[in-house]
Scaffold this active site. Structure first.
Site, PDB file in Angstrom:
ATOM      1  N   LYS A   1     -47.968 -13.177  19.617  1.00  0.00           N
ATOM      2  CA  LYS A   1     -46.663 -13.277  18.974  1.00  0.00           C
ATOM      3  C   LYS A   1     -46.560 -14.591  18.208  1.00  0.00           C
ATOM      4  O   LYS A   1     -47.041 -15.622  18.672  1.00  0.00           O
ATOM      5  CB  LYS A   1     -45.537 -13.173  20.003  1.00  0.00           C
ATOM      6  CG  LYS A   1     -45.483 -11.813  20.691  1.00  0.00           C
ATOM      7  CD  LYS A   1     -44.275 -11.667  21.589  1.00  0.00           C
ATOM      8  CE  LYS A   1     -44.248 -10.280  22.221  1.00  0.00           C
ATOM      9  NZ  LYS A   1     -43.077 -10.087  23.089  1.00  0.00           N
TER      10      LYS A   1
ATOM     11  N   GLU B   1     -40.089  -0.001  28.174  1.00  0.00           N
ATOM     12  CA  GLU B   1     -40.213   0.792  26.952  1.00  0.00           C
ATOM     13  C   GLU B   1     -41.193   1.931  27.199  1.00  0.00           C
ATOM     14  O   GLU B   1     -42.229   1.736  27.829  1.00  0.00           O
ATOM     15  CB  GLU B   1     -40.770  -0.032  25.789  1.00  0.00           C
ATOM     16  CG  GLU B   1     -39.922  -1.149  25.268  1.00  0.00           C
ATOM     17  CD  GLU B   1     -40.692  -1.974  24.255  1.00  0.00           C
ATOM     18  OE1 GLU B   1     -40.563  -1.691  23.056  1.00  0.00           O
ATOM     19  OE2 GLU B   1     -41.434  -2.881  24.676  1.00  0.00           O
TER      20      GLU B   1
END
Length: 488
Positions: free
Chosen positions: A387, A199
């Site tokens: 997360k 990314e």
């Protein structure tokens, strides 16, 4: 007096005592007087509201689990909490928890089979253990059931999380996390030859409103696609889906794939040109981050990283390669997983070289509940990306954030690659007070839902005058006193 009359009188007396012990006549008289003086048009509506405030608090009647699909069309888990509210059994809230493929056991069975078994195990756990344990309890007494408090007590979930973190009332102001917004992907799974950049993300400067940040990222992404189209026309050919694979099912990150990038500088120069055309000062008004996902590039047999098709680098060469890239493109202010966490010596060397002006973030440093509960991270990095996946709880994240902040490191909350359209992650990030939130790009519904929630929270905090100010970017001094090899 007949037996029937005696029984009727006894029933009336019992009924009168039943209502009197609960102060019903007194409450009813008070309600009627209040409504009369207000001159309310909807008398029964006012009575309903008045007595609703006097009803018993909600209690949990059940917790249910079921299989649903995530943003990649794979099986995941949804939990629903049922409550008895004013004698009616209602589904109060649901939460879909993404299953992190990186944490599934590896063996002879397929990933889909492992995922399905994991979800079915969780459903049994919810129905056989969690549901019975919570039945009859008040939601307000369960700090972990955050969505219930949001629905039943009209307390925003982010405020409740902030109160849990402070172990008291929520702070008077809340600052929003800076979004890391994906605009381009050059990953190993992409069709192009370049692998190193899973990314490329844009980072707005501190203080930029969320709405402006998203507009900036959207404009930049459109400009990038426009330039690719222009280049295709200059090459005298019509651009095809192979050039602009925006809605490809292979792009779960919510950003376009680059199918033509072959060199490290190529996508960065494309973004730099797009910023220039839009009048954005790259390195001042907007910065860049690169998610290298190095653990996906390592060939264990060779002990090397394949940063592009046929181009291999040793851990030591990766350090030099990354260092050169940062010097050629100083607008890069964050790297995610530039190396595997097993290459700790090289992490330290890279941190010593660039850690004073570039964040080194670890997406694999704290991935499981066991990692979080260890209380410390053996890998020295600017901060791990936390997360909420699999068996990780909100309490685990609260503990981890307190520990990371105590070490003067960054806190980042990220979403899974295989994400669901569940927006409570944003409330969690705001309540935890993390510095960055990593949600991916703008092109998929499950990610757009989270960005929309971030916009809504910004509007709510602005309206209430409780929107805090973001601090300027500061780089943790983690490697200053560390004895590591330097780059020659």
């Amino acid at each position: 007096m007949s037996c029937g009359a005696t029984a009727g009188s006894h029933t009336q007396q019992t009924a009168a005592e039943y209502y009197r012990s609960r102060r019903v006549p007194e409450r009813l008289e008070e309600a009627l007087n209040t409504i009369y003086h207000r001159g309310a048009a909807d008398v029964y509506g006012q009575l309903s509201c008045y007595f609703a405030d006097l009803s018993d608090p909600p209690v949990i009647s059940d917790v249910r689990g079921r299989k649903v699909f995530d943003g990649a069309g794979k099986t995941t888990l949804e939990a629903a909490v049922m409550c008895t509210v004013r004698t009616v059994n209602k589904r109060i809230c649901t939460a879909a928890i993404p299953v992190d493929s990186a944490l599934l056991p590896t063996g002879e069975v397929s990933e889909d089979t492992e995922r399905l078994e994991s979800v079915e195990t969780a459903i049994r756990w919810i129905q056989e253990s969690i549901g019975p344990a919570l039945r009859g309890k008040r939601p307000s007494e369960q700090s972990a059931i955050d969505q219930l408090l949001r629905a039943l007590q009209e307390i925003p979930l982010y405020s409740h999380i902030a109160g849990l973190k402070q172990q008291q009332q929520p702070p008077p102001e809340l600052a929003l996390p800076t979004p890391l917004i994906s605009v381009l992907s050059c990953a190993k799974s992409s069709p192009g030859k370049l692998n190193l950049m899973k990314e490329i993300l844009v980072i707005p400067k501190p203080g930029t409103e969320v709405a402006k940040s998203l507009d900036l990222a959207s404009s930049l992404q459109k400009q990038i696609l426009k330039q690719v189209e222009t280049q295709s026309r200059e090459n005298r050919r019509v651009p095809s889906l192979s050039d602009l694979s925006v809605f490809s099912p292979q792009s779960p990150l919510g950003c376009p794939h680059s199918r033509t990038a072959t060199a490290l500088d190529q996508p960065l120069e494309l973004i730099g040109d797009a910023c220039e055309r839009l009048g954005l000062d790259l390195g001042t008004s907007v910065y860049l981050a690169i998610n290298c996902a190095a653990h996906q590039l390592m060939d264990d047999n060779k002990g090397r990283y394949e940063i592009a098709s046929g181009t291999w680098k040793s851990p030591e060469e990766m350090v030099r390669c990354t260092w050169d890239l940062i010097h050629r493109h100083p607008a890069i202010m964050a790297l995610v997983d530039p190396l595997r966490k097993e290459d700790r010596q090289q992490w330290d060397t890279l941190g010593k070289a660039i850690g004073s002006r570039c964040y080194l973030l670890a997406d694999v440093a704290m991935r499981s509940r066991g990692d979080l509960q260890q209380g410390s991270d053996p890998l020295v990095c600017s901060g791990p990306i936390l997360k909420l996946t699999n068996e990780t709880t909100v309490s685990d994240l609260l503990m981890a954030v307190r520990g990371i902040e105590g070490e003067n490191r960054l806190t980042i909350l990220g979403s899974s690659c295989e994400e669901c359209a569940e927006e409570s992650l944003v409330d969690l990030a705001v309540g935890l007070g993390v510095r960055f939130i990593h949600l991916g790009g703008l092109l998929r519904g499950e990610r757009a839902a989270k960005y929309n929630r971030l916009l809504q929270i910004e509007e709510d905090l602005t309206r209430s005058g409780t929107l805090g100010r973001q601090e300027e970017f500061e780089f943790p001094a983690l490697w200053n006193n560390m004895e590591v090899s330097t780059l020659g």
